[in-house]
Design a protein around this motif. Structure first.
Motif, PDB file in Angstrom:
ATOM      1  N   ARG A 354     -42.149  33.485 143.735  1.00 60.97           N
ATOM      2  CA  ARG A 354     -43.590  33.617 143.013  1.00 60.97           C
ATOM      3  C   ARG A 354     -44.198  32.276 142.929  1.00 60.97           C
ATOM      4  NH1 ARG A 354     -40.152  36.204 139.382  1.00 60.97           N
ATOM      5  NH2 ARG A 354     -40.309  34.915 137.989  1.00 60.97           N
ATOM      6  N   LYS A 357     -45.811  31.403 146.441  1.00 59.97           N
ATOM      7  CA  LYS A 357     -47.148  32.072 146.671  1.00 59.97           C
ATOM      8  C   LYS A 357     -48.231  31.246 146.129  1.00 59.97           C
ATOM      9  CE  LYS A 357     -45.528  36.975 146.962  1.00 59.97           C
ATOM     10  NZ  LYS A 357     -45.251  38.113 146.144  1.00 59.97           N
ATOM     11  N   SER A 358     -48.040  30.829 144.891  1.00 58.60           N
ATOM     12  CA  SER A 358     -49.102  30.008 144.166  1.00 58.60           C
ATOM     13  C   SER A 358     -49.446  28.710 145.151  1.00 58.60           C
ATOM     14  CB  SER A 358     -48.672  29.592 142.790  1.00 58.60           C
ATOM     15  OG  SER A 358     -48.600  30.701 142.070  1.00 58.60           O
ATOM     16  N   THR A 361     -51.603  29.371 148.363  1.00 57.19           N
ATOM     17  CA  THR A 361     -52.871  29.383 147.933  1.00 57.19           C
ATOM     18  C   THR A 361     -53.371  27.971 147.814  1.00 57.19           C
ATOM     19  OG1 THR A 361     -52.873  31.530 146.887  1.00 57.19           O
ATOM     20  CG2 THR A 361     -54.798  30.215 146.456  1.00 57.19           C
TER      21      THR A 361
END
Length: 382
Positions: A354, A357-358, A361
């Motif tokens: 998780r 994923k941040s 970006t």
């Protein structure tokens, strides 16, 4: 156009031989070349200072490294020092005259045009270097002072955004490390009393090929990339397309082929530098080791143990060597690690996913900003 030597003071003062006080010393390795800033200043008595500690510097000065491995590292001195501030003679100190904006000159010294010029003129086999005279002979586009300040302000805005993105990535990396300790404790002191096993119990350990198996003529461009410690950066494998071998050589060295989910560990220099392999066709380099975990240990979980600061210190304490720390198979096989239930390992790996994923970006935004900065520097500095 103008020479850097024409827009900067001809001579920088050196510390007097009669000086007996303390200094704040900027060593040749004190600049972070990615962030273009001074990250470490050492306070010491002038009596204990190295012979290179000679150049007096002040806020607004620009430091350009002239010696490898930090050739072209550049930073702007921004803060006053409690003691006399002194830079190594491994820097060219640029102190701008009134017709040049120091921020503008600072950005010019980061430009591809400047760097290519310095690299092309560097001499020396082991430690290529340039002289301060070579730096000051380099020509710089010199628009009006107002235009210089406008360009510098624009590059400041982009650089500030880049710094913020990097800070966000650093915070997410810290979050992962903090979460690991919160869930499982320190992997060395093991205050939560997890069962401990040796790496040799839960993984196959193999050292990279001896140097005699690889020769200069074996290297090609665009083949199977080698993974040496220098190619392991912040937990990721960053291959060098120029340091690769042919299919034939790759097959000859089948024992050193890296498989997906292997951990490649640097065995020389910085201890604990490791990454999980996530692509086929890579080859373990001479300065690295292969750790191939069995089903009891998930690769990304083991990577977090090895790269934990406390565990890295543990590895350093067990490494051998005088001039350069080194690891071998017996040392690594004997290292102990906490063995947690697989479902708990996977719970942590899910959390990592998780966070990743941040990070992706933010990294994409960072890449765009760095591309923009390069384009602007090409536009303004050629």
């Amino acid at each position: 156009m103008a020479r850097l030597g024409d827009v900067c003071e001809k001579k920088v003062d050196t510390i007097k031989a009669t000086y007996k006080g303390d200094i704040d010393y900027i060593d040749i390795s004190s600049i972070d070349n990615q962030r273009k800033e001074i990250t470490q200043i050492q306070s010491m008595s002038i009596v204990d200072a190295p012979s290179r500690a000679k150049q007096l510097v002040f806020p607004g000065d620009i430091l350009v490294s002239t010696v490898r491995p930090n050739l072209n590292a550049v930073a702007l001195v921004t803060e006053n020092s409690d003691n006399t501030l002194v830079a190594s003679t491994g820097y060219c100190v640029l102190r701008c005259l009134p017709n040049a904006d120091n921020k503008y000159v600072f950005y010019f010294c980061q430009s591809p045009a400047f760097i290519e010029k310095m690299v092309s003129q560097a001499t020396g086999a082991s430690y290529p270097a340039v002289t301060s005279a070579i730096v000051k002979e380099c020509t710089i586009p010199l628009p009006s002072l107002e235009e210089q300040r406008r360009i510098a302000a624009l590059l400041d805005k982009v650089s500030d955004l880049i710094a913020k993105r990097r800070a966000q990535l650093d915070k997410l990396d810290l979050l992962v490390k903090s979460r690991f300790v919160e869930m499982f404790g320190d992997p060395v002191s093991n205050e939560k009393n997890w069962p401990m096993v040796t790496l040799g119990d839960i993984a196959e350990i193999r050292i990279g090929p001896f140097g005699s198996l690889l020769h200069q003529e074996d290297y090609i461009t665009g083949g199977h990339a080698l993974v040496n410690p220098s190619h392991i950066i912040e937990g990721q494998i960053c291959i060098d397309e120029k340091l690769t071998v042919s299919d034939k050589k790759y097959d000859e060295l089948s024992a050193y082929q890296l498989k997906i989910d292997d951990i490649v560990l640097g065995r020389r220099g910085e201890m604990g530098r490791c990454a999980v392999v996530h692509q086929e066709g890579l080859l373990c380099g001479t300065g690295s080791m292969i750790i191939r975990p069995n089903t009891q240990m998930r690769p990304y979980f083991l990577q977090n143990i090895i790269s934990n600061p406390a565990y890295k210190k543990n590895i350093e304490d067990k490494a051998v060597g005088v001039t350069m720390m080194n690891l071998n198979v017996p040392i690594v096989s004997a290292l102990t690690v906490p063995l947690l239930p697989v479902h708990m390992q996977e719970q942590f790996i899910d959390f990592m996913g998780r966070v990743s994923k941040s990070k992706l970006t933010i990294q994409q935004s960072l890449d765009k900003l760095e591309t923009l900065k390069k384009a602007l520097m090409q536009q303004y500095f050629g």
